[in-house]
Design an enzyme around this catalytic site. Structure first.
Site, mmCIF file in Angstrom:
data_model
loop_
_atom_site.group_PDB
_atom_site.id
_atom_site.type_symbol
_atom_site.label_atom_id
_atom_site.label_comp_id
_atom_site.label_asym_id
_atom_site.label_seq_id
_atom_site.Cartn_x
_atom_site.Cartn_y
_atom_site.Cartn_z
ATOM 1 N N ASP A 187 10.994 -0.608 0.028
ATOM 2 C CA ASP A 187 11.369 0.255 1.154
ATOM 3 C C ASP A 187 12.441 1.251 0.731
ATOM 4 O O ASP A 187 12.786 2.152 1.482
ATOM 5 C CB ASP A 187 11.966 -0.589 2.301
ATOM 6 C CG ASP A 187 11.014 -1.650 2.806
ATOM 7 O OD1 ASP A 187 9.812 -1.359 2.913
ATOM 8 O OD2 ASP A 187 11.482 -2.777 3.103
ATOM 9 N N LYS A 234 -5.499 -3.505 7.358
ATOM 10 C CA LYS A 234 -4.928 -4.583 8.175
ATOM 11 C C LYS A 234 -6.059 -5.502 8.668
ATOM 12 O O LYS A 234 -7.214 -5.067 8.780
ATOM 13 C CB LYS A 234 -4.166 -4.008 9.389
ATOM 14 C CG LYS A 234 -2.976 -3.137 9.050
ATOM 15 C CD LYS A 234 -2.107 -3.664 7.932
ATOM 16 C CE LYS A 234 -1.153 -4.787 8.284
ATOM 17 N NZ LYS A 234 -0.246 -5.101 7.132
ATOM 18 N N GLU A 243 -3.633 -0.378 2.385
ATOM 19 C CA GLU A 243 -3.792 -1.768 2.821
ATOM 20 C C GLU A 243 -4.576 -1.808 4.125
ATOM 21 O O GLU A 243 -4.122 -1.279 5.140
ATOM 22 C CB GLU A 243 -2.422 -2.441 3.002
ATOM 23 C CG GLU A 243 -2.599 -3.899 3.385
ATOM 24 C CD GLU A 243 -1.335 -4.556 3.915
ATOM 25 O OE1 GLU A 243 -0.216 -4.129 3.591
ATOM 26 O OE2 GLU A 243 -1.504 -5.516 4.700
ATOM 27 N N GLU A 276 2.520 3.161 -0.515
ATOM 28 C CA GLU A 276 1.647 2.196 0.164
ATOM 29 C C GLU A 276 1.571 2.561 1.634
ATOM 30 O O GLU A 276 2.547 3.077 2.192
ATOM 31 C CB GLU A 276 2.244 0.788 0.007
ATOM 32 C CG GLU A 276 1.389 -0.348 0.553
ATOM 33 C CD GLU A 276 1.787 -0.884 1.926
ATOM 34 O OE1 GLU A 276 1.176 -1.852 2.377
ATOM 35 O OE2 GLU A 276 2.701 -0.309 2.578
ATOM 36 N N ASP A 292 -0.585 1.313 5.632
ATOM 37 C CA ASP A 292 -1.391 0.315 6.348
ATOM 38 C C ASP A 292 -2.405 1.010 7.253
ATOM 39 O O ASP A 292 -2.060 1.987 7.923
ATOM 40 C CB ASP A 292 -0.482 -0.563 7.207
ATOM 41 C CG ASP A 292 0.599 -1.243 6.400
ATOM 42 O OD1 ASP A 292 0.267 -2.055 5.532
ATOM 43 O OD2 ASP A 292 1.794 -0.933 6.631
ATOM 44 N N HIS A 337 7.033 1.683 -0.063
ATOM 45 C CA HIS A 337 6.357 0.790 0.873
ATOM 46 C C HIS A 337 6.343 1.373 2.282
ATOM 47 O O HIS A 337 7.403 1.577 2.868
ATOM 48 C CB HIS A 337 7.088 -0.559 0.858
ATOM 49 C CG HIS A 337 6.490 -1.592 1.731
ATOM 50 N ND1 HIS A 337 7.202 -2.218 2.733
ATOM 51 C CD2 HIS A 337 5.241 -2.125 1.764
ATOM 52 C CE1 HIS A 337 6.422 -3.102 3.325
ATOM 53 N NE2 HIS A 337 5.232 -3.073 2.764
ATOM 54 N N ARG A 338 5.172 1.672 2.790
ATOM 55 C CA ARG A 338 4.994 2.392 4.069
ATOM 56 C C ARG A 338 5.650 3.774 3.979
ATOM 57 O O ARG A 338 6.138 4.298 4.973
ATOM 58 C CB ARG A 338 5.578 1.607 5.255
ATOM 59 C CG ARG A 338 5.118 0.142 5.313
ATOM 60 C CD ARG A 338 5.707 -0.629 6.480
ATOM 61 N NE ARG A 338 5.538 -2.066 6.298
ATOM 62 C CZ ARG A 338 6.043 -2.995 7.095
ATOM 63 N NH1 ARG A 338 6.728 -2.638 8.174
ATOM 64 N NH2 ARG A 338 5.853 -4.278 6.846
ATOM 65 N N HIS A 351 1.260 -0.374 10.933
ATOM 66 C CA HIS A 351 1.393 -1.730 10.394
ATOM 67 C C HIS A 351 1.009 -2.807 11.406
ATOM 68 O O HIS A 351 0.265 -3.733 11.096
ATOM 69 C CB HIS A 351 2.819 -1.974 9.911
ATOM 70 C CG HIS A 351 3.035 -3.368 9.410
ATOM 71 N ND1 HIS A 351 3.415 -4.416 10.241
ATOM 72 C CD2 HIS A 351 2.881 -3.909 8.178
ATOM 73 C CE1 HIS A 351 3.493 -5.523 9.525
ATOM 74 N NE2 HIS A 351 3.180 -5.244 8.272
HETATM 75 O O1 G3P Z 1 0.721 -4.355 0.807
HETATM 76 C C1 G3P Z 1 1.959 -4.926 0.547
HETATM 77 C C2 G3P Z 1 2.688 -5.245 1.821
HETATM 78 O O2 G3P Z 1 2.719 -4.084 2.605
HETATM 79 C C3 G3P Z 1 2.057 -6.376 2.580
HETATM 80 O O3 G3P Z 1 2.704 -6.731 3.739
HETATM 81 O O4 G3P Z 1 3.156 -6.799 6.138
HETATM 82 O O5 G3P Z 1 4.310 -5.110 4.715
HETATM 83 O O6 G3P Z 1 1.899 -4.860 5.229
HETATM 84 P P1 G3P Z 1 3.029 -5.824 5.005
HETATM 85 MG MG MG Z 2 1.418 -3.102 3.998
#
Ligand code: G3P
Ligand code: MG
Length: 250
Positions: free
Chosen positions: A238, A114, A112, A37, A39, A10-11, A52
């Site tokens: 994460d 934003k 993703e 993933e 953003d 994640h990120r 993000h």
């Molecule tokens: O895409 C999954 C997750 O990343 C969504 O929330 O705020 O971490 O971008 P956020």
């Molecule tokens: Mg995200």
């Protein structure tokens, strides 16, 4: 390995390196992850950047909104020092850099979009430039595009209907239409619900409706196993370092 769902860093490996930087994506790759993933938003000159928040304050040496900046402003910013001195040379990547990285390492991505707050024209530019950017993918089947902003997701789908979509939502802020009607209407492949409060019944409903289910954000291996037993197909974490290499490699 069947006792974990697919694991997306994640990120990037964001507990080990500054989120949404090439260092974080590289760290995920070093750990053996095959998916990550990130953003995406747009700045004033139309460049797509990987970040993000809708301000620079938390993760860079800059401050305030970026919607009126150009990439010559953005490239001067330090995007790693907030995390640790080791990463003080990290920069905010452009989307094109991330796609090149993923192509080179044969990694799969969830991009993703934003909920861009830069105004109508900039939102349109975001989608136009993202459509061109994804044409550089070595293997388009390695990309899944998602967004909380379902209007942007629909615009992207119109521009590049061949790219798979994830219907991202937060339970406390359920948009209208809900996933039951919205995701199907858009032809989404996956639903991306938040982990908090997600139930076995909800997962069963999503799977029965024919969707993959990718859950964010799961930092506990036991919870990931439980979600897998419920039929979840993917999780965002994460902490990819906590999962076995065989699970990361799926
Ligand atoms: O895409 C999954 C997750 O990343 C969504 O929330 O705020 O971490 O971008 P956020
Ligand atoms: Mg995200």
């Amino acid at each position: 390995m069947t006792d974990f769902p697919r694991i997306y860093a994640h990120r990037g490996a964001s507990s080990l390196a500054p989120e949404n930087t090439i260092a974080a994506f590289s760290k995920a790759w070093e750990l053996g992850a095959t998916c990550f993933e990130f953003d995406v938003d747009v700045i004033g000159d139309g460049t797509l950047i990987v970040i993000h928040d809708d301000t620079l304050d938390r993760t860079t040496s800059g401050e305030g909104s970026y919607y009126e900046l150009s990439y010559s402003d953005i490239r001067k910013l330090d995007a790693g020092r907030w995390f640790s001195d080791t990463y003080r040379l990290e920069r905010i990547p452009e989307v094109a850099d991330v796609i090149s990285f993923a192509n080179a390492q044969h990694m799969s991505m969830n991009l993703e979009i934003k909920p861009c707050r830069g105004g109508r024209e900039l939102r349109q530019t975001l989608i136009e430039n993202l459509s061109v950017a994804v044409d550089a993918l070595a293997d388009p089947s390695r990309l899944l595009v998602s967004s909380f902003d379902h209007a942007l997701l629909a615009d992207f789908h119109q521009a590049r209907p061949q790219i798979a979509l994830g219907w991202l939502f937060e339970r406390e802020n359920q948009p209208c239409p809900s996933w039951q009607s919205g995701a199907a209407a858009l032809g989404c492949r996956a639903i991306h619900p938040d982990n908090r409060g997600l139930t076995r019944e909800e997962v069963a409903q999503m799977r029965a409706a024919g969707f993959e289910v990718n859950v964010w954000t799961v930092n506990d291996c036991e919870r990931a196993r439980e979600l897998a037993r419920w039929g979840v197909t993917g999780i965002f974490t994460d902490r990819p370092q906590d999962f076995p290499a065989e699970a990361l490699a799926r």
